[in-house]
Design an enzyme around this catalytic site. Structure first.
Site, PDB file in Angstrom:
ATOM      1  N   ASP A   1       0.718  -1.236   0.009  1.00 17.56           N
ATOM      2  CA  ASP A   1       0.003   0.084  -0.187  1.00 17.56           C
ATOM      3  C   ASP A   1       0.912   1.201   0.065  1.00 17.56           C
ATOM      4  O   ASP A   1       1.043   1.753   1.023  1.00 17.56           O
ATOM      5  CB  ASP A   1      -0.832   0.161   1.164  1.00 17.56           C
TER       6      ASP A   1
ATOM      7  N   GLU B   1      -2.322  10.620  -1.672  1.00 12.03           N
ATOM      8  CA  GLU B   1      -3.628   9.886  -1.845  1.00 12.03           C
ATOM      9  C   GLU B   1      -4.316   9.823  -0.652  1.00 12.03           C
ATOM     10  O   GLU B   1      -5.451  10.058  -0.147  1.00 12.03           O
ATOM     11  CB  GLU B   1      -3.526   8.551  -2.416  1.00 12.03           C
ATOM     12  N   GLU B   2      -3.107   9.406   0.476  1.00 11.41           N
ATOM     13  CA  GLU B   2      -3.832   9.241   1.910  1.00 11.41           C
ATOM     14  C   GLU B   2      -4.037  10.757   2.557  1.00 11.41           C
ATOM     15  O   GLU B   2      -4.392  10.543   3.573  1.00 11.41           O
ATOM     16  CB  GLU B   2      -2.423   8.673   2.638  1.00 11.41           C
TER      17      GLU B   2
END
Length: 189
Positions: A35, A67-68
């Protein structure tokens, strides 16, 4: 906060029909092998394998940051490139494709989901998950999201391994899918 997107394309390609995308970031204290180094590796391998094919003349290969942190990189890409984005036929996104023996899953636009299932014999799907395909979908671009689901190391310091064979299998399925997805449709996209 400041981030950097990395976008690669063959010289002269200014109007891509497809964006292959993934993300560069992980969460604090997680090495992020699955991830999402696995998705990044898939996009890099797609670019490598496509370089001497007609697909390279129709594609951008994008690695998004943040993205996070709320899909910042992909949202910025979509917002800052409206003409380019509106010319796309599709966007393929890759997230967590390097762990799990479970089948590769694909979610996205209904008219596109059947393409990878038929072209690459991808078995199964799951509810759509929010990742870097979302800003493209919100801009009206059909998307496909390739993933293998969550694993026990998700967002953990133990996310330190990804299986290269699973990543290569994802790339192979994607290449079979891309040609079918880029065929002309009745909507003119």
């Amino acid at each position: 906060m400041r981030g950097v997107n990395v976008v690669a394309f063959k010289w002269g390609v200014t109007r891509p029909e497809i964006v292959f995308g993934s993300r560069l970031d992980s969460v604090f204290r997680s090495p992020g092998a699955n991830d999402n180094l696995s998705g990044t590796a898939a996009v890099v391998e797609l670019a490598r394998r496509a370089v001497h094919t007609p697909l390279a003349q129709r594609s951008f290969f994008a690695l998004f940051d943040g993205e996070e942190d709320g899909l910042r990189g992909s949202r910025t890409f979509v917002q800052e490139n409206p003409a380019l984005v509106q010319g796309l036929k599709t966007m393929f996104n890759f997230d967590m494709v390097g762990v799990n023996a479970a089948p590769l899953r694909v979610t996205g636009e209904r008219q596109l989901v059947d393409t990878p299932r038929q072209a690459a014999q991808i078995a199964g799907s799951s509810p759509d998950q929010g990742s870097d395909q979302v800003p493209f979908a919100q801009a009206g671009i059909p998307t496909l999201f390739f993933h293998r689901g969550l694993d026990a190391n998700y967002h953990q310091p133990t996310d330190a391994l990804a299986n290269p064979e699973l990543i290569r299998a994802t790339v192979g399925a994607t290449l079979k899918t891309a040609g079918a997805a880029l065929k002309p449709t009745s909507t003119g996209r």
